[in-house]
Write an enzyme that holds these catalytic residues in place. Structure first.
Site, PDB file in Angstrom:
ATOM      1  N   ASP A  74      25.769  37.046  23.071  1.00 23.29           N
ATOM      2  CA  ASP A  74      26.309  38.051  23.978  1.00 23.29           C
ATOM      3  C   ASP A  74      27.833  38.405  23.720  1.00 23.29           C
ATOM      4  OD1 ASP A  74      26.090  39.718  26.430  1.00 23.29           O
ATOM      5  OD2 ASP A  74      26.037  37.855  27.764  1.00 23.29           O
ATOM      6  N   LYS A  75      28.248  39.412  24.764  1.00 20.91           N
ATOM      7  CA  LYS A  75      29.505  39.906  24.658  1.00 20.91           C
ATOM      8  C   LYS A  75      30.107  39.894  26.261  1.00 20.91           C
ATOM      9  CE  LYS A  75      31.309  44.096  26.183  1.00 20.91           C
ATOM     10  NZ  LYS A  75      31.306  44.844  27.297  1.00 20.91           N
ATOM     11  N   HIS A  76      31.440  39.751  26.156  1.00 22.70           N
ATOM     12  CA  HIS A  76      31.995  39.823  27.513  1.00 22.70           C
ATOM     13  C   HIS A  76      33.378  40.533  27.704  1.00 22.70           C
ATOM     14  CE1 HIS A  76      33.185  38.644  31.696  1.00 22.70           C
ATOM     15  NE2 HIS A  76      34.230  38.665  31.364  1.00 22.70           N
ATOM     16  N   SER A  77      33.305  41.476  28.678  1.00 23.90           N
ATOM     17  CA  SER A  77      34.578  42.317  28.542  1.00 23.90           C
ATOM     18  C   SER A  77      35.436  41.843  29.886  1.00 23.90           C
ATOM     19  CB  SER A  77      34.249  43.739  28.742  1.00 23.90           C
ATOM     20  OG  SER A  77      35.628  44.459  29.107  1.00 23.90           O
ATOM     21  N   THR A 114      28.961  46.833  35.058  1.00 25.34           N
ATOM     22  CA  THR A 114      27.917  47.246  34.353  1.00 25.34           C
ATOM     23  C   THR A 114      26.617  47.392  35.172  1.00 25.34           C
ATOM     24  OG1 THR A 114      28.565  46.177  32.226  1.00 25.34           O
ATOM     25  CG2 THR A 114      26.430  46.404  32.539  1.00 25.34           C
ATOM     26  N   ARG A 162      39.454  31.667  45.887  1.00 19.63           N
ATOM     27  CA  ARG A 162      40.660  32.297  44.945  1.00 19.63           C
ATOM     28  C   ARG A 162      40.895  33.559  45.555  1.00 19.63           C
ATOM     29  NH1 ARG A 162      38.368  32.908  39.393  1.00 19.63           N
ATOM     30  NH2 ARG A 162      40.210  33.842  38.984  1.00 19.63           N
ATOM     31  N   SER A 177      35.906  30.546  35.173  1.00 22.59           N
ATOM     32  CA  SER A 177      34.956  31.814  36.014  1.00 22.59           C
ATOM     33  C   SER A 177      33.986  32.268  34.715  1.00 22.59           C
ATOM     34  CB  SER A 177      35.642  32.437  36.803  1.00 22.59           C
ATOM     35  OG  SER A 177      34.746  33.495  37.650  1.00 22.59           O
ATOM     36  N   LYS A 181      29.585  31.032  33.757  1.00 22.98           N
ATOM     37  CA  LYS A 181      28.442  32.027  33.661  1.00 22.98           C
ATOM     38  C   LYS A 181      27.979  32.350  32.235  1.00 22.98           C
ATOM     39  CE  LYS A 181      30.608  34.914  36.486  1.00 22.98           C
ATOM     40  NZ  LYS A 181      31.802  34.474  36.758  1.00 22.98           N
ATOM     41  N   LYS A 182      28.684  32.673  31.293  1.00 21.62           N
ATOM     42  CA  LYS A 182      28.414  33.158  30.077  1.00 21.62           C
ATOM     43  C   LYS A 182      27.708  32.236  29.162  1.00 21.62           C
ATOM     44  CE  LYS A 182      28.900  37.386  29.915  1.00 21.62           C
ATOM     45  NZ  LYS A 182      27.919  38.206  29.468  1.00 21.62           N
TER      46      LYS A 182
END
Length: 432
Positions: A74-77, A114, A162, A177, A181-182
């Site tokens: 996967d990818k996260h931005s 997204t 937060r 955080s 999740k990822k």
């Protein structure tokens, strides 16, 4: 543990694990969670503590397990404006032999989400249970969905605390955080797109690099091959901002090789995808991976995967062939022109994101409704030579007054100069 933080001592990893478990099962109160968040802002957890907190927050909910004939990637931005990269990258990775269970979020503030972009596609479902997600990924190669309530429940509680205690910007809590999740996706490899520049969550390059290093270090400590690429967000990733407009940009990248597609968007997809394929062991190195991703775009293989994903998630079965007809459009489109010829020298990208929100294309609060049609398109890029007969941008709005107000703000966000301008490099440092 709270006593340690009060005395400016980082808690032991086992204490952080117990605290995360208490967040997940409700035995830790909101007051205690708020005190913890404030304490971590004053006293950083350190690498071992950050890894322990992340792992415990991941394990406090459902963690996916896979039995597939390719790597789960996967990818996260970290968030940006006009960033529809995931819509192109997920199917491109799948077309290259990876499996991509992309759990994404909705937009809040000036950065787009997204899931909101995909909601512009009629019928597209992003809410589903884990068994359906796994079925789609195994059949199609990728799926893009929202997190269920069973994924990292400790993060859901801590994030809400937060937000009201002014501790959102804690590096340790940001890392926990994102990764709780990822990593719950059951990944073998993860590539991180860490933005810097005027439209980024962390506009300062030094802050972005520090976040990238912490993310990579923490993810690898939890057993996932990870790299981060620092990328430029001093202008939008694609020349469009707004949900349906960004889907158009993504579909042009997938289906229209040549001048219509955004070269900047394709370059970003190639860089992130190449790194991801190398991490997953599908190619020898990132350069070979970028070539493989490029070939999947040029051949139409990535577009075919996207079409199958749309259909599997409830969208039109003919979306790939008729996507221009299927996407909604705003009733008013206003063209913004330069007052005099010049070169685009600076774009306040954050302002562009704020304009989309003001038009109704984003959220100020979680329960705000979104208009998928509004936004900005045909945005001139940094370094572009423009005349008073060429558009700087087009504003898509619900009515004429909204279009006029948005056009004025966009005009003030774009600065022209007389001489040549060299834009910042899109692809910066890779941290492994």
């Amino acid at each position: 543990m709270l006593a340690d933080l009060r005395r400016d001592r980082a808690p032991a990893p086992e204490a952080l694990v117990a605290f995360a478990e208490g967040l997940a099962d409700g035995s830790v109160s909101d007051a205690q969670a708020g005190a913890f968040a404030m304490g971590v802002c004053r006293t950083p957890l350190g690498a071992a503590g950050r890894a322990a907190l992340t792992r415990a927050m991941r394990d406090g909910g459902e963690v996916l397990h896979w039995s597939l004939d390719g790597p789960v990637i996967d990818k996260h931005s970290t968030g940006g404006v006009g960033d529809c990269t995931s819509l192109v990258l997920a199917p491109a990775l799948a077309a290259c032999g990876a499996f991509v269970p992309m759990i994404s979020g909705r937009g809040l503030g000036h950065t787009g989400g997204t899931l909101d972009k995909l909601a512009a596609i009629p019928g597209f479902r992003t809410e589903m249970q884990t068994d359906e997600l796994q079925s789609i990924v195994s059949r199609v190669g990728c799926a893009i969905v929202g997190a269920t309530a069973d994924i990292a429940p400790a993060d859901r509680r801590l994030y809400a605390v937060r937000d009201v205690t002014g501790t959102v910007e804690s590096l340790d809590l940001i890392v926990a955080s994102i990764l709780s999740k990822k990593l719950a996706e059951g990944l073998e490899a993860l590539v991180l797109d860490v933005k810097t520049g005027s439209g980024a969550f962390m506009p300062d390059p030094a802050d972005a690099r520090a976040l990238a290093r912490a993310l990579v270090e923490t993810s690898q400590a939890n057993g996932v091959m990870t790299s981060a690429i620092v990328t430029d967000m001093s202008q939008p990733a694609a020349p469009a901002c707004g949900n349906a407009l960004e889907v158009i940009a993504a579909m042009e990248a997938l289906t229209e090789p040549g001048t219509r597609r955004s070269a900047r968007l394709v370059a970003l997809v190639r860089a992130l995808g190449g790194e991801a394929l190398a991490l997953g062991g599908l190619v020898a190195d990132a350069a070979a991976g970028a070539e493989k991703i490029g070939a999947a775009l040029e051949s139409g293989a990535a577009a075919e995967v996207f079409g199958r994903m749309v259909q599997a998630q409830g969208g039109p079965s003919d979306f790939l062939e008729r996507w221009r007809d299927r996407l909604p459009a705003a009733p008013v489109v206003a063209e913004l022109r330069a007052e005099a010829p010049g070169v685009v020298a600076e774009i306040d990208t954050r302002v562009l994101g704020e304009v989309v929100v003001e038009l109704g294309g984003g959220r100020r609060r979680e329960d705000d409704r979104i208009d998928p049609t509004v936004g900005i398109s045909h945005l001139a890029q940094l370094g572009a030579v423009v005349t008073d007969t060429q558009p700087l941008a087009r504003v898509h709005a619900a009515d004429g007054d909204a279009a006029a107000g948005a056009a004025e703000r966009v005009a003030h966000a774009i600065r022209l100069e007389g001489g040549a301008v060299t834009p910042p490099a899109l692809i910066g440092e890779t941290i492994r």
